[in-house]
Scaffold this motif. Structure first.
Motif, mmCIF file in Angstrom:
data_model
loop_
_atom_site.group_PDB
_atom_site.id
_atom_site.type_symbol
_atom_site.label_atom_id
_atom_site.label_comp_id
_atom_site.label_asym_id
_atom_site.label_seq_id
_atom_site.Cartn_x
_atom_site.Cartn_y
_atom_site.Cartn_z
ATOM 1 N N ARG A 90 58.270 47.758 41.309
ATOM 2 C CA ARG A 90 58.376 46.988 42.547
ATOM 3 C C ARG A 90 58.275 45.505 42.217
ATOM 4 N N HIS A 91 58.936 44.700 43.038
ATOM 5 C CA HIS A 91 58.847 43.251 42.862
ATOM 6 C C HIS A 91 57.504 42.735 43.356
ATOM 7 N N ILE A 92 56.934 41.836 42.579
ATOM 8 C CA ILE A 92 55.761 41.064 42.987
ATOM 9 C C ILE A 92 56.166 39.603 42.852
ATOM 10 N N ILE A 93 56.251 38.915 43.961
ATOM 11 C CA ILE A 93 56.630 37.505 43.971
ATOM 12 C C ILE A 93 55.377 36.677 43.702
ATOM 13 N N GLU A 94 55.312 36.081 42.530
ATOM 14 C CA GLU A 94 54.160 35.258 42.155
ATOM 15 C C GLU A 94 54.313 33.874 42.765
ATOM 16 N N VAL A 95 53.349 33.484 43.565
ATOM 17 C CA VAL A 95 53.363 32.170 44.206
ATOM 18 C C VAL A 95 52.070 31.455 43.824
ATOM 19 N N PHE A 96 52.148 30.708 42.743
ATOM 20 C CA PHE A 96 50.999 29.936 42.290
ATOM 21 C C PHE A 96 51.283 28.460 42.526
ATOM 22 N N VAL A 97 50.304 27.758 43.024
ATOM 23 C CA VAL A 97 50.353 26.310 43.166
ATOM 24 C C VAL A 97 49.190 25.767 42.345
ATOM 25 N N HIS A 98 49.514 25.106 41.254
ATOM 26 C CA HIS A 98 48.482 24.546 40.389
ATOM 27 C C HIS A 98 47.927 23.272 41.015
ATOM 28 N N GLU A 99 46.618 23.162 40.999
ATOM 29 C CA GLU A 99 45.957 22.031 41.648
ATOM 30 C C GLU A 99 46.470 20.690 41.117
ATOM 31 N N ASP A 100 46.833 20.635 39.835
ATOM 32 C CA ASP A 100 47.282 19.367 39.266
ATOM 33 C C ASP A 100 48.771 19.087 39.495
ATOM 34 N N GLU A 101 49.445 19.901 40.304
ATOM 35 C CA GLU A 101 50.842 19.611 40.664
ATOM 36 C C GLU A 101 50.933 18.498 41.709
ATOM 37 N N ALA A 102 49.850 18.272 42.419
ATOM 38 C CA ALA A 102 49.854 17.302 43.521
ATOM 39 C C ALA A 102 49.035 16.071 43.147
ATOM 40 N N LYS A 103 49.421 14.944 43.715
ATOM 41 C CA LYS A 103 48.725 13.690 43.402
ATOM 42 C C LYS A 103 47.428 13.521 44.201
ATOM 43 N N ASP A 104 47.316 14.216 45.349
ATOM 44 C CA ASP A 104 46.105 14.113 46.172
ATOM 45 C C ASP A 104 45.997 15.357 47.071
ATOM 46 N N ASP A 105 44.910 15.442 47.832
ATOM 47 C CA ASP A 105 44.679 16.612 48.686
ATOM 48 C C ASP A 105 45.756 16.787 49.757
ATOM 49 N N LYS A 106 46.259 15.696 50.295
ATOM 50 C CA LYS A 106 47.289 15.789 51.328
ATOM 51 C C LYS A 106 48.551 16.443 50.762
ATOM 52 N N GLU A 107 48.983 15.989 49.582
ATOM 53 C CA GLU A 107 50.166 16.576 48.969
ATOM 54 C C GLU A 107 49.902 18.028 48.550
ATOM 55 N N LEU A 108 48.691 18.316 48.083
ATOM 56 C CA LEU A 108 48.339 19.681 47.694
ATOM 57 C C LEU A 108 48.409 20.613 48.901
ATOM 58 N N ALA A 109 47.861 20.208 50.017
ATOM 59 C CA ALA A 109 47.907 21.038 51.233
ATOM 60 C C ALA A 109 49.354 21.289 51.652
ATOM 61 N N TRP A 110 50.172 20.240 51.598
ATOM 62 C CA TRP A 110 51.588 20.392 51.943
ATOM 63 C C TRP A 110 52.271 21.374 50.987
ATOM 64 N N LEU A 111 52.024 21.222 49.689
ATOM 65 C CA LEU A 111 52.669 22.067 48.688
ATOM 66 C C LEU A 111 52.232 23.522 48.807
ATOM 67 N N LEU A 112 50.947 23.759 49.037
ATOM 68 C CA LEU A 112 50.461 25.126 49.231
ATOM 69 C C LEU A 112 51.195 25.798 50.388
ATOM 70 N N GLU A 113 51.335 25.099 51.475
ATOM 71 C CA GLU A 113 52.022 25.623 52.659
ATOM 72 C C GLU A 113 53.520 25.804 52.408
ATOM 73 N N GLN A 114 54.158 24.769 51.880
ATOM 74 C CA GLN A 114 55.610 24.777 51.706
ATOM 75 C C GLN A 114 56.070 25.845 50.719
ATOM 76 N N ARG A 115 55.439 25.891 49.543
ATOM 77 C CA ARG A 115 55.852 26.867 48.535
ATOM 78 C C ARG A 115 55.612 28.289 49.030
ATOM 79 N N THR A 116 54.494 28.493 49.702
ATOM 80 C CA THR A 116 54.197 29.827 50.233
ATOM 81 C C THR A 116 55.261 30.250 51.238
ATOM 82 N N ARG A 117 55.594 29.369 52.166
ATOM 83 C CA ARG A 117 56.585 29.708 53.185
ATOM 84 C C ARG A 117 57.975 29.944 52.582
ATOM 85 N N GLU A 118 58.363 29.114 51.631
ATOM 86 C CA GLU A 118 59.683 29.293 51.020
ATOM 87 C C GLU A 118 59.757 30.607 50.238
ATOM 88 N N HIS A 119 58.683 30.963 49.559
ATOM 89 C CA HIS A 119 58.679 32.238 48.842
ATOM 90 C C HIS A 119 58.581 33.426 49.806
#
Length: 153
Positions: A90-119
């Protein structure tokens, strides 16, 4: 049919809720959720969602920290997810957002939401509409940040 969502308490956003919300925007398919403490717990959670709860596809959602040991844990979890896919077929879609991908908490929160929704959309397509993914093959799609587009000669 059923989509499983395995997420962690370690993540700094409720990735499971975002995934479930996005899936519900696109289909009325049933959702099973299983929340675990950390990344390395995700492979068994995904395997249980498939084998014990009858999920046809699972999303594994997590947020590795920025330290080197977190990157090692993410790699170990990713290897476990690969094994779980091979063991269950079975497929398992891995959706990891590394904390150091974002420059600050605001961008991290956006990225966590955006990547999750797109996946989550990718999970629906993979399970119900695979021809839509086929049409996007080779187009440089990225989840979270901007798409890069196809390579040009």
């Amino acid at each position: 049919m059923k989509i499983g969502i395995a997420d962690t308490t370690f993540a700094r956003a409720n990735m499971g809720a975002a995934a479930a919300d996005e899936i519900r925007r696109h289909t009325s398919i049933r959702i099973e959720r299983y929340t675990v403490p950390g990344l390395k717990d995700l492979p068994v959670a995904c395997k249980k969602l498939i084998e014990e709860r009858g999920c046809d596809l699972v999303m594994a959602l997590g947020m590795p920290g920025g330290a080197e040991k977190d990157k090692v844990c993410a790699h170990e979890a990713s290897q476990g997810l690969q094994l779980a896919m091979l063991m269950t077929n079975r497929h398992i879609i891995e959706v990891f957002v590394h904390e150091d991908e974002a420059k600050d908490d605001k961008e991290l929160a956006w990225l966590l939401e955006q990547r999750t929704r797109e996946h989550a959309v990718n999970a629906v397509k993979l399970l119900l509409y695979p021809k839509e993914l086929e049409r996007d093959a080779g187009t440089g799609q990225r989840q979270g940040f901007s798409d890069v587009g196809p390579a040009r000669q």
